[in-house]
Design a protein around this motif. Structure first.
Motif, PDB file in Angstrom:
ATOM      1  N   LEU A 159      36.795  50.990  74.476  1.00 21.89           N
ATOM      2  CA  LEU A 159      35.462  51.341  73.992  1.00 21.89           C
ATOM      3  C   LEU A 159      34.428  50.285  74.379  1.00 21.89           C
ATOM      4  CD1 LEU A 159      36.286  52.759  70.447  1.00 21.89           C
ATOM      5  CD2 LEU A 159      35.243  54.012  72.343  1.00 21.89           C
ATOM      6  N   ASP A 160      34.822  49.022  74.346  1.00 24.13           N
ATOM      7  CA  ASP A 160      33.894  47.949  74.702  1.00 24.13           C
ATOM      8  C   ASP A 160      33.395  48.071  76.134  1.00 24.13           C
ATOM      9  OD1 ASP A 160      34.077  46.825  72.197  1.00 24.13           O
ATOM     10  OD2 ASP A 160      35.583  45.325  72.771  1.00 24.13           O
ATOM     11  N   ILE A 173      38.788  59.286  67.415  1.00 22.35           N
ATOM     12  CA  ILE A 173      40.074  58.966  68.048  1.00 22.35           C
ATOM     13  C   ILE A 173      41.144  58.743  66.981  1.00 22.35           C
ATOM     14  CG2 ILE A 173      41.291  57.255  69.463  1.00 22.35           C
ATOM     15  CD1 ILE A 173      38.591  56.864  70.964  1.00 22.35           C
ATOM     16  N   ALA A 174      40.768  58.045  65.908  1.00 24.67           N
ATOM     17  CA  ALA A 174      41.716  57.824  64.810  1.00 24.67           C
ATOM     18  C   ALA A 174      42.094  59.153  64.150  1.00 24.67           C
ATOM     19  CB  ALA A 174      41.097  56.877  63.779  1.00 24.67           C
ATOM     20  N   ARG A 175      41.133  60.058  64.046  1.00 22.61           N
ATOM     21  CA  ARG A 175      41.434  61.372  63.469  1.00 22.61           C
ATOM     22  C   ARG A 175      42.424  62.130  64.356  1.00 22.61           C
ATOM     23  NH1 ARG A 175      36.574  63.116  62.777  1.00 22.61           N
ATOM     24  NH2 ARG A 175      36.479  62.766  60.537  1.00 22.61           N
ATOM     25  N   ALA A 176      42.230  62.055  65.644  1.00 24.99           N
ATOM     26  CA  ALA A 176      43.165  62.713  66.570  1.00 24.99           C
ATOM     27  C   ALA A 176      44.564  62.126  66.437  1.00 24.99           C
ATOM     28  CB  ALA A 176      42.664  62.570  68.008  1.00 24.99           C
ATOM     29  N   ARG A 177      44.640  60.822  66.246  1.00 24.11           N
ATOM     30  CA  ARG A 177      45.945  60.160  66.082  1.00 24.11           C
ATOM     31  C   ARG A 177      46.619  60.634  64.792  1.00 24.11           C
ATOM     32  NH1 ARG A 177      44.265  55.088  65.930  1.00 24.11           N
ATOM     33  NH2 ARG A 177      44.420  54.810  68.195  1.00 24.11           N
ATOM     34  N   PRO A 185      47.621  51.777  71.526  1.00 24.21           N
ATOM     35  CA  PRO A 185      47.473  50.864  70.381  1.00 24.21           C
ATOM     36  C   PRO A 185      45.994  50.631  70.100  1.00 24.21           C
ATOM     37  CG  PRO A 185      49.050  50.006  71.980  1.00 24.21           C
ATOM     38  CD  PRO A 185      48.379  51.183  72.642  1.00 24.21           C
ATOM     39  N   GLN A 186      45.659  50.365  68.845  1.00 23.07           N
ATOM     40  CA  GLN A 186      44.262  50.254  68.458  1.00 23.07           C
ATOM     41  C   GLN A 186      43.527  49.168  69.230  1.00 23.07           C
ATOM     42  OE1 GLN A 186      42.636  52.424  66.420  1.00 23.07           O
ATOM     43  NE2 GLN A 186      40.834  51.354  67.214  1.00 23.07           N
ATOM     44  N   GLU A 187      44.221  48.059  69.549  1.00 22.58           N
ATOM     45  CA  GLU A 187      43.535  46.998  70.291  1.00 22.58           C
ATOM     46  C   GLU A 187      43.141  47.458  71.693  1.00 22.58           C
ATOM     47  OE1 GLU A 187      48.054  46.044  70.412  1.00 22.58           O
ATOM     48  OE2 GLU A 187      46.533  46.735  68.951  1.00 22.58           O
TER      49      GLU A 187
END
Length: 256
Positions: A163-164, A186-190, A155-157
């Protein structure tokens, strides 16, 4: 990928946790450590580090030359127990072997472990393109194709929280070290269902990866194909290797 699991405090054995942290303190860069260095790497007091090291020495997992400590070959039993008993590597390996020999390129499978991807199966098909393509090796997730598709399954959270916590080092001139740009990758991979990485982990190493999902849609691992940059462009890597990867992905999914 495994679902986060939390037990009650009374069921948690802190001594086991600390003993394993002592074993994990040793790595390729620091294969021999002093008592003080182990304490620093684990956050233990020097006195506690001494007790754990001496216990592990007594049990045969650590050796001591009078000055420095090192892991013994007995530690391999822990990894061998996983490879011999776990279902996932046994399912994945035959398909990796078939994929690698069809393409005549190296292939590996990995799972996410904190900041890293651990290789659980690998085959080279006679092409040795990286020393990291062997069972048990660990590579940073942020700059690898397997790592990005595994992170994309979260999940994005959880991705943001992950990443933090990361320090993104430039392992090559091509490594993505900007967290906002990595979030986009990462969003592109998703969105596209695969990730490709061009020489971010090692110069000369190009990789493309897809996630391995079970029939419920849970991502359990990722598989990739790795090639040498001198032999194949990124466009050729995608055109030639992605269809075969996706076919292997489909075949493995029916077995998970």
């Amino acid at each position: 990928m495994d679902t986060p699991f939390t037990i009650q405090k009374r069921d948690f054995i802190a001594g086991l946790d600390k003993g394993l942290s002592v074993i994990e303190a040793f790595d390729q860069e620091q294969s021999r450590l002093s008592m003080t260095e182990v304490a620093q790497r684990t956050g233990l007091t020097r006195a506690a580090a001494r007790r754990y090291l001496l216990t592990l020495t007594q049990l045969g997992y650590v050796t001591y030359d009078g000055r420095m400590f090192s892991l013994s070959a007995k530690v391999l039993r822990l990894g061998q127990s996983y490879f011999h008993s776990a279902r996932l590597p046994r399912i994945v390996h035959p398909q990796l072997h078939k994929l690698a020999h069809t393409l005549q390129e190296a292939s590996s499978a990995g799972v996410l472990d904190a900041a890293d991807v651990i290789c659980i199966a690998a085959t080279t098909a006679g092409r040795v393109v990286s020393a990291t393509l062997q069972p048990g090796s660990r590579v940073p997730a942020y700059c690898t194709a397997n790592g990005r598709v595994l992170l994309a399954s979260l999940p994005q959270e959880r991705v943001d929280a992950w990443l933090d916590q990361q320090s993104l080092d430039a392992l090559t001139p091509h490594t993505v070290t900007n967290k906002d740009r990595l979030r986009i990758e990462i969003a592109r991979a998703r969105a596209q269902g695969y990730a490709s990485v061009d020489q971010e982990l090692e110069l000369g190493l190009r990789t493309i990866s897809v996630p391995l999902k079970n029939l419920r849609g849970d991502t359990l691992a990722a598989i990739n194909v790795s090639v040498h940059a001198a032999r194949m462009t990124m466009a050729d890597l995608q055109e030639r290797c992605l269809p075969a990867l996706m076919q292997a992905q489909s075949q493995i999914r029916n077995l998970l």
